[in-house]
Design a protein around this motif. Structure first.
Motif, mmCIF file in Angstrom:
data_model
loop_
_atom_site.group_PDB
_atom_site.id
_atom_site.type_symbol
_atom_site.label_atom_id
_atom_site.label_comp_id
_atom_site.label_asym_id
_atom_site.label_seq_id
_atom_site.Cartn_x
_atom_site.Cartn_y
_atom_site.Cartn_z
ATOM 1 N N ASN A 1 20.722 -4.369 30.003
ATOM 2 C CA ASN A 1 19.942 -4.963 31.089
ATOM 3 C C ASN A 1 20.509 -6.308 31.523
ATOM 4 O O ASN A 1 20.179 -6.804 32.597
ATOM 5 C CB ASN A 1 18.465 -5.110 30.669
ATOM 6 N N LEU B 1 26.527 -9.201 28.175
ATOM 7 C CA LEU B 1 27.731 -8.398 27.949
ATOM 8 C C LEU B 1 27.469 -6.909 28.139
ATOM 9 O O LEU B 1 28.319 -6.183 28.656
ATOM 10 C CB LEU B 1 28.254 -8.661 26.530
ATOM 11 N N ARG C 1 15.451 -2.624 25.894
ATOM 12 C CA ARG C 1 14.111 -2.862 25.361
ATOM 13 C C ARG C 1 13.165 -3.261 26.489
ATOM 14 O O ARG C 1 12.037 -2.802 26.556
ATOM 15 C CB ARG C 1 14.171 -3.986 24.321
ATOM 16 N N SER C 2 13.680 -4.116 27.391
ATOM 17 C CA SER C 2 12.820 -4.589 28.475
ATOM 18 C C SER C 2 12.835 -3.582 29.626
ATOM 19 O O SER C 2 13.825 -2.890 29.838
ATOM 20 C CB SER C 2 13.273 -5.957 28.970
ATOM 21 N N LEU D 1 15.137 -1.333 19.590
ATOM 22 C CA LEU D 1 16.041 -0.842 18.550
ATOM 23 C C LEU D 1 15.692 -1.368 17.155
ATOM 24 O O LEU D 1 16.382 -1.051 16.195
ATOM 25 C CB LEU D 1 17.492 -1.158 18.926
ATOM 26 N N ASN E 1 25.998 -2.236 21.785
ATOM 27 C CA ASN E 1 26.075 -3.635 22.216
ATOM 28 C C ASN E 1 24.859 -4.468 21.832
ATOM 29 O O ASN E 1 24.991 -5.656 21.532
ATOM 30 C CB ASN E 1 26.263 -3.677 23.735
ATOM 31 N N TYR F 1 22.993 -12.864 10.942
ATOM 32 C CA TYR F 1 23.912 -12.508 12.039
ATOM 33 C C TYR F 1 25.319 -12.331 11.457
ATOM 34 O O TYR F 1 26.003 -11.347 11.718
ATOM 35 C CB TYR F 1 23.893 -13.600 13.113
ATOM 36 N N ILE G 1 31.146 -16.369 24.675
ATOM 37 C CA ILE G 1 30.900 -15.858 26.026
ATOM 38 C C ILE G 1 29.613 -16.488 26.563
ATOM 39 O O ILE G 1 28.615 -16.590 25.827
ATOM 40 C CB ILE G 1 30.715 -14.303 26.009
ATOM 41 N N THR H 1 26.434 -16.272 27.806
ATOM 42 C CA THR H 1 25.287 -15.364 27.997
ATOM 43 C C THR H 1 24.052 -16.055 27.403
ATOM 44 O O THR H 1 24.161 -17.147 26.827
ATOM 45 C CB THR H 1 25.477 -14.023 27.249
HETATM 46 P P1 NAP Z 1 22.172 -11.316 25.362
HETATM 47 O O1 NAP Z 1 22.420 -11.647 26.795
HETATM 48 O O2 NAP Z 1 21.149 -12.069 24.600
HETATM 49 O O3 NAP Z 1 21.890 -9.742 25.269
HETATM 50 C C1 NAP Z 1 21.455 -9.131 24.094
HETATM 51 C C2 NAP Z 1 21.017 -7.718 24.435
HETATM 52 O O4 NAP Z 1 20.530 -7.079 23.235
HETATM 53 C C3 NAP Z 1 19.846 -7.716 25.448
HETATM 54 O O5 NAP Z 1 19.983 -6.601 26.293
HETATM 55 C C4 NAP Z 1 18.638 -7.553 24.526
HETATM 56 O O6 NAP Z 1 17.513 -6.981 25.149
HETATM 57 C C5 NAP Z 1 19.219 -6.584 23.505
HETATM 58 N N1 NAP Z 1 18.357 -6.538 22.332
HETATM 59 C C6 NAP Z 1 18.062 -7.545 21.478
HETATM 60 N N2 NAP Z 1 17.149 -7.120 20.579
HETATM 61 C C7 NAP Z 1 16.852 -5.824 20.894
HETATM 62 C C8 NAP Z 1 15.979 -4.846 20.370
HETATM 63 N N3 NAP Z 1 15.162 -5.097 19.334
HETATM 64 N N4 NAP Z 1 15.951 -3.626 20.954
HETATM 65 C C9 NAP Z 1 16.714 -3.347 22.029
HETATM 66 N N5 NAP Z 1 17.557 -4.231 22.580
HETATM 67 C C10 NAP Z 1 17.624 -5.456 22.020
HETATM 68 O O7 NAP Z 1 23.484 -11.518 24.513
HETATM 69 P P2 NAP Z 1 24.988 -11.039 24.704
HETATM 70 O O8 NAP Z 1 25.817 -12.211 24.472
HETATM 71 O O9 NAP Z 1 25.154 -10.247 25.930
HETATM 72 O O10 NAP Z 1 25.140 -10.130 23.399
HETATM 73 C C11 NAP Z 1 25.509 -8.763 23.429
HETATM 74 C C12 NAP Z 1 26.208 -8.420 22.131
HETATM 75 O O11 NAP Z 1 27.413 -9.185 22.029
HETATM 76 C C13 NAP Z 1 25.420 -8.723 20.875
HETATM 77 O O12 NAP Z 1 25.645 -7.728 19.903
HETATM 78 C C14 NAP Z 1 26.009 -10.055 20.423
HETATM 79 O O13 NAP Z 1 25.852 -10.258 19.045
HETATM 80 C C15 NAP Z 1 27.454 -9.835 20.791
HETATM 81 N N6 NAP Z 1 28.260 -11.052 20.890
HETATM 82 C C16 NAP Z 1 27.997 -11.998 21.831
HETATM 83 C C17 NAP Z 1 28.804 -13.124 21.881
HETATM 84 C C18 NAP Z 1 28.610 -14.215 22.894
HETATM 85 O O14 NAP Z 1 29.319 -15.218 22.815
HETATM 86 N N7 NAP Z 1 27.715 -14.095 23.835
HETATM 87 C C19 NAP Z 1 29.850 -13.273 20.977
HETATM 88 C C20 NAP Z 1 30.074 -12.286 20.031
HETATM 89 C C21 NAP Z 1 29.276 -11.171 19.998
HETATM 90 P P3 NAP Z 1 16.331 -7.936 25.731
HETATM 91 O O15 NAP Z 1 16.825 -8.443 27.053
HETATM 92 O O16 NAP Z 1 15.166 -7.019 25.842
HETATM 93 O O17 NAP Z 1 16.130 -9.036 24.724
#
Ligand code: NAP
Length: 258
Positions: free
Chosen positions: A24, A27, A47-48, A72, A98, A163, A196, A198
Motif C-alpha cells: 500500500n 518499498l 493490512r490497511s 500478517l 516485503n 528487527y 531508504i 520511507t
Molecule cells: P513502510 O513504509 O513502513 O511499509 C511497511 C509495510 O509493511 C506497510 O505496507 C505496512 O502496512 C506493512 N505491515 C506492517 N505490519 C504489518 C502487518 N501486521 N500486516 C500486514 N502488513 C504489515 O516501510 P518500508 O521501508 O517500505 O519497509 C518495507 C520493507 O523493507 C520492510 O520489510 C522493511 O523492514 C524493509 N526495509 C526497509 C528499509 C528502509 O530503509 N526503509 C531498509 C531495509 C529494509 P501498514 O501501512 O498497514 O502499516
C-alpha cells in the motif's frame, strides 16, 4: 539458453502473477509497480484498507491489480493469501515478502509483546507464506520468492533487537529455502535495502544527529528513494536471474562496502 537467444525479453514478466505484501505504500508499492511495469498482474496484500494509490499506479501500466486485506501478525490470515491468489489468478509465479515492522526501544526496556509482534510479522509470516507459495511452485515446477532483508541482516543496529534478529533470520531462511527448492526450478533470493526514505525510517531521518551519521557513511551520499529498488526486484523476479539462488543482494549506495 544460447548466447544468441539472450535478449532484454529475459527481464520481461509478461503473463506472470506476483504477490507483494505491504504494497500500500513505501518499498512494497515500488516493488508492485515495478513488477506491473515489467508485465505482471498483481495480488496486493495490505493490512490497511486504502490501496487506491497503488491500484491507480498498477492500472496505469495496463496490468491487473487485485487486493487482499490481511494482518500478517495473524497466522490464519497469512495462510489465506496463497489460496486467494489461486482463486483469483489460478497460479503464483512470484512472491515478494516485503511487509515488515520496526519498533524502537532501548534493549533493557524492550517489551516482550513488541518482540513478539516484530518476529511474527517480519519472520513467522514470511516463513509461512513462503512455505504455502513453495507448495504451489513445486507443482508448477517454477517460481521466484524474493525476501526483503536489511542492513541489519549483516549488522547489529541499536534499539531494534527483534528487527535485527528477524532480518538475520530472513537471510538464513532465504538460503535454507533455496537449498531445498532450487532443484524444482524455484529461485529464492533476498534484497537487502540500505537506507531508504520511507515511513519506516522517518524517525531517524528527522533526528539530525542520526541522519548526519548515516549520510556520512553512505558512499552514494544520499538516502535512497523506493524507485532505486525497482530494477532489482524485476531482475530477481525474471528469467534473467534463473541461476541465482540463496543470495542476499544489497542495494545500499555502498553502505556495506565501507
Ligand atoms: P513502510 O513504509 O513502513 O511499509 C511497511 C509495510 O509493511 C506497510 O505496507 C505496512 O502496512 C506493512 N505491515 C506492517 N505490519 C504489518 C502487518 N501486521 N500486516 C500486514 N502488513 C504489515 O516501510 P518500508 O521501508 O517500505 O519497509 C518495507 C520493507 O523493507 C520492510 O520489510 C522493511 O523492514 C524493509 N526495509 C526497509 C528499509 C528502509 O530503509 N526503509 C531498509 C531495509 C529494509 P501498514 O501501512 O498497514 O502499516
Amino acid at each position: 539458453m544460447t548466447l544468441t537467444s539472450f535478449s532484454l525479453d529475459y527481464f520481461s514478466l509478461a503473463g506472470k502473477v506476483a504477490i507483494v505484501t505491504g504494497a500500500n505504500k513505501g518499498l512494497g508499492q515500488a516493488y508492485a509497480v515495478a513488477l506491473a511495469k515489467a508485465g505482471a498482474d498483481l495480488l496486493v496484500v495490505a493490512r490497511s484498507g486504502d490501496c487506491e494509490e497503488t491500484r491507480a499506479l498498477i492500472e496505469e501500466t495496463g496490468r491487473r491489480a487485485e487486493f487482499f486485506q490481511a494482518d500478517l501478525s495473524d497466522r490464519e490470515a497469512v495462510k489465506q493469501v496463497v489460496p486467494e491468489c489461486l482463486k483469483v489468478y489460478g497460479k503464483v509465479d512470484i512472491l515478494v515478502n516485503n511487509a515488515g515492522t520496526i519498533l524502537r526501544s532501548p534493549l533493557v526496556e524492550y517489551k516482550e509483546e513488541d518482540w513478539d509482534t516484530v518476529m511474527e510479522v517480519n519472520l513467522n509470516s514470511l516463513y509461512l507464506l513462503s512455505q504455502e507459495a513453495a507448495k504451489v511452485m513445486v507443482e508448477q515446477k517454477r517460481g521466484k520468492i524474493i525476501n526483503i532483508a536489511s542492513m541489519l541482516s549483516f549488522q547489529g543496529g541499536k534499539f531494534v533487537p527483534p528487527y535485527t534478529a528477524s532480518k538475520h533470520a530472513v537471510a538464513g531462511l532465504t538460503k535454507a529455502f533455496a537449498n531445498e527448492l532450487a532443484e524444482h526450478n524455484i529461485q529464492i533470493n533476498a534484497i537487502a535495502p540500505g537506507y531508504i526514505a520511507t515511513d519506516n525510517t522517518a524517525p531517524i531521518r528527522t533526528d539530525e544527529k542520526r541522519n548526519a551519521e548515516i549520510l556520512s557513511r553512505i558512499p552514494a551520499a544520499r538516502w535512497a528513494d523506493p524507485s532505486d529498488l525497482m530494477g532489482t526486484v524485476v531482475f530477481l523476479a525474471s528469467k534473467a536471474s534463473d541461476y541465482m539462488n540463496g543470495h542476499v543482494l544489497a542495494v545500499d549506495g555502498g553502505w556495506l562496502a565501507r
